[in-house]
Structure formats: C-alpha cells, structure tokens
Design an enzyme around this catalytic site. Structure first.
Site, PDB file in Angstrom:
ATOM      1  N   SER A   1     147.641  35.186  36.717  1.00 56.71           N
ATOM      2  CA  SER A   1     148.677  35.813  37.716  1.00 56.71           C
ATOM      3  C   SER A   1     150.102  35.030  37.433  1.00 56.71           C
ATOM      4  CB  SER A   1     148.279  35.042  39.003  1.00 56.71           C
ATOM      5  OG  SER A   1     149.250  35.291  40.103  1.00 56.71           O
TER       6      SER A   1
ATOM      7  N   GLU B   1     136.613  63.679  43.151  1.00 55.90           N
ATOM      8  CA  GLU B   1     136.359  63.255  44.252  1.00 55.90           C
ATOM      9  C   GLU B   1     137.102  61.933  44.679  1.00 55.90           C
ATOM     10  OE1 GLU B   1     134.443  63.778  41.616  1.00 55.90           O
ATOM     11  OE2 GLU B   1     133.265  65.634  42.343  1.00 55.90           O
TER      12      GLU B   1
ATOM     13  N   ASP C   1     152.310  45.777  48.566  1.00 54.21           N
ATOM     14  CA  ASP C   1     152.350  46.738  47.091  1.00 54.21           C
ATOM     15  C   ASP C   1     153.407  48.005  47.522  1.00 54.21           C
ATOM     16  OD1 ASP C   1     150.788  44.926  45.979  1.00 54.21           O
ATOM     17  OD2 ASP C   1     148.864  46.023  46.300  1.00 54.21           O
TER      18      ASP C   1
ATOM     19  N   LYS D   1     141.332  42.143  47.769  1.00 56.67           N
ATOM     20  CA  LYS D   1     142.363  42.740  48.615  1.00 56.67           C
ATOM     21  C   LYS D   1     141.548  43.317  49.863  1.00 56.67           C
ATOM     22  CE  LYS D   1     145.986  43.255  45.568  1.00 56.67           C
ATOM     23  NZ  LYS D   1     147.067  44.230  45.153  1.00 56.67           N
TER      24      LYS D   1
END
Ligand code: ATR
Length: 286
Positions: A22, A164, A111, A75
């Site tokens: 990170s 899909e 985001d 998340k």
C-alpha cells in the site's frame, strides 16, 4: 473511562490483506509532515476472519484510531459493518474510508471522487463529452461508472469480457449506462469522447489488445486507472495516434484527500512534489 483519542494526536490506518504494497502511508505521511501536523498513519494487515473484530474494536475506547482506509478485499464488508454509510457508498456497496463521529462509525467511498478530481486537475472540461466508453466491470469500474453518471455524462457504455457483469452494473446504476461484450468495443470507440480502462488489461506489464483510438473524437481523452506501469499499453497506443491521455496515478492521490481531511482536519493538496514521491516509490519497486 476517558477515550484516549480525545487527548492524543490523531492516528489513522489502512487495513487490508495483503497490505505490504500500500502506498497510502507514503501519501498521508507526506501530508502530515508537509503541514507539520501531529498525527500518524499506519498500515495494518487484517485478514477476512479478523475484520469484524477489527471494526468492532474501532468503536471502543480501546482503539487508538480516529478512522482509516479500508482496502482490498474488505471494501464490501466495511460497508456492511459501518453504522452510517453515505448514499453513494451505499449504492456502490463498497467503502474505502472510515471515521468516527459521536461514537458512530461512518463510511464513504472516495474512489469516484478521486477519479473525477484527477481528470478535473489534469484535463479541465473533460466532462464535455457525449459518449464515454468504460472497459471492465469489476470492483474498480463501479466507482468510475457512478462518478461518470453523477457528473452527467449522457451516454456511458460498459464493455466487459463477461457481459453479465456489465449488465449487472447497468441494472445497479441505471440509465445512461449500456452493457456490451468485447466485440462491440471498436465500433463504440467511433466518435467517443472518453475511454476509461478499469480492467486489469495492461496491469504489471501484461498484454493489452490493440484499440483504434484514432476513431475517437479529435479532442477525445483516454485514461487508465491502472498506474503500474504509469504508461499503460492503452495510454501508449492513444499517444501514438495523437489522442490526449491522463494516467491513473492522480486518482490514487486524490482519493486519499477526503480521508486525510476527516482525520487530521486539514484539506491536503495534490501536488507535483507528492506525485513525484509516489512515482519514485513505484519505480523503485518495479
Ligand atoms: P477489480 O475489482 O480490480 O476491478 P476484478 O473484479 O478481478 O478486479 O475485475 C477485473 C476486470 O478486468 C474485469 O472486468 C475482467 O473481466 P471479466 O469480468 O470478464 O473477468 C477484466 N479482465 C481481466 N482479464 C481480462 C482479459 N484477459 N480480457 C478482458 N478483460 C479482462
């Protein structure tokens, strides 16, 4: 018992698994030192079996943290475990930023904010387009699609290998989205004003198909949310035919800003100096 978070300097975290790579500590550490703020930001490895307990502890006075970032693969779970989820994170079903407010754990997703802030900073008026084409329908594409819709883009085409998954996103975000398989991609680029790659094609030096970006509008823009490598195959292809590009590194930097403001009380700036610092870190690891 008095909550220690009221008396000591604020501490925030990024939690995920794996977490080693990170770059959030580098970004927040830079801002803390740039603004001479008392505070800390640290990474914590939390695997899926420990997440519920980790989140529950955040709400107690035992926790030293005032909030933090949640990253892959948590998340979605963070969104379910928070007490208050802002409407856009609720719609996404995913949160990446947590903070405490009156003892309640609040969640949002930055985001999409990071995606548009990066384009706003590097290419003003990017949103004056009729047709946007978004490649990919994974977790990363959702925030981009939501942000494009909320910005008022009138035609948004989601193209994905597994149609899909694209259809599921059309269902989730509604008009003005349309779902397509990969075979539609070249035709959709005809006259498009914006192309966004949210798929993993081109990530970490992997192959990406050749796309006819020369068929886009002459003032079109190609952007990629992949930032390792910084110049992805799609960005290189676009530049070769004279189409403008914006790389994905700025999205990473801009998505960090709202959390920093919540935890440390100061709106931070995304500068070239910060960008170069993170870039040097990426280059040092590649
Ligand atoms: P993330 O959450 O980071 O978006 P993901 O859910 O694994 O990751 O999604 C990766 C995206 O890249 C998906 O849109 C995936 O297409 P599928 O939904 O069909 O899997 C896309 N992708 C990955 N490899 C691909 C390939 N070789 N060709 C086309 N699309 C690809």
């Amino acid at each position: 018992m008095r909550d220690s978070r009221e008396t000591i300097s604020p501490r925030a975290f990024v939690a995920g698994y794996p977490i080693k790579h990170s770059r959030s500590p580098l970004i927040h550490g830079y801002w803390l030192s740039r603004y001479e703020l008392d505070g800390a930001y640290e990474k914590i490895a939390v695997d899926s079996s420990d997440l519920a307990e980790f989140i529950a502890t955040l709400k107690t006075s035992e926790s030293p943290y005032c909030g933090g970032n949640i990253t892959i693969p948590h998340k979605e779970a963070a969104c379910l475990l928070a007490d208050e989820v802002d409407p856009s994170a609720e719609e996404l079903g995913a949160a990446n930023t947590l903070w405490l407010e009156d003892g309640r754990l609040c969640a949002m997703n930055t985001d999409g904010l990071g995606f548009v802030a990066n384009l706003d900073a590097r290419r003003p008026y990017w949103d004056h387009v009729d047709r946007a084409v978004v490649l990919g329908a994974g977790g990363a594409s959702r925030a981009v699609l939501q942000a494009l819709r909320d910005r008022g883009i009138s035609e948004i085409h989601v193209v994905n290998r597994t149609i899909e998954r694209a259809q599921e996103l059309v269902h989730r975000f509604g008009a003005p989205l349309e779902a397509h398989g990969m075979d539609a991609l070249e035709t959709l680029l005809d006259g498009a004003g914006l192309f966004v790659n949210t798929s993993s094609l081109g990530m970490d030096g992997t192959e990406a198909p050749h796309l006819p970006f020369e068929r886009m509008k002459s003032d079109g823009l190609v952007t990629d949310i992949v930032y390792v490598p910084l110049k992805t195959p799609f960005l290189i292809q676009a530049e070769q035919v004279g189409v403008s590009t914006v790389d994905g590194l700025g999205m990473l930097l801009h998505q960090a800003a709202p959390g920093f403001e919540k935890w440390f009380g100061r709106k931070p700036e995304v500068t070239e100096k910060l960008r170069n610092l993170v870039l040097a870190d990426i280059e040092g690891h590649s």
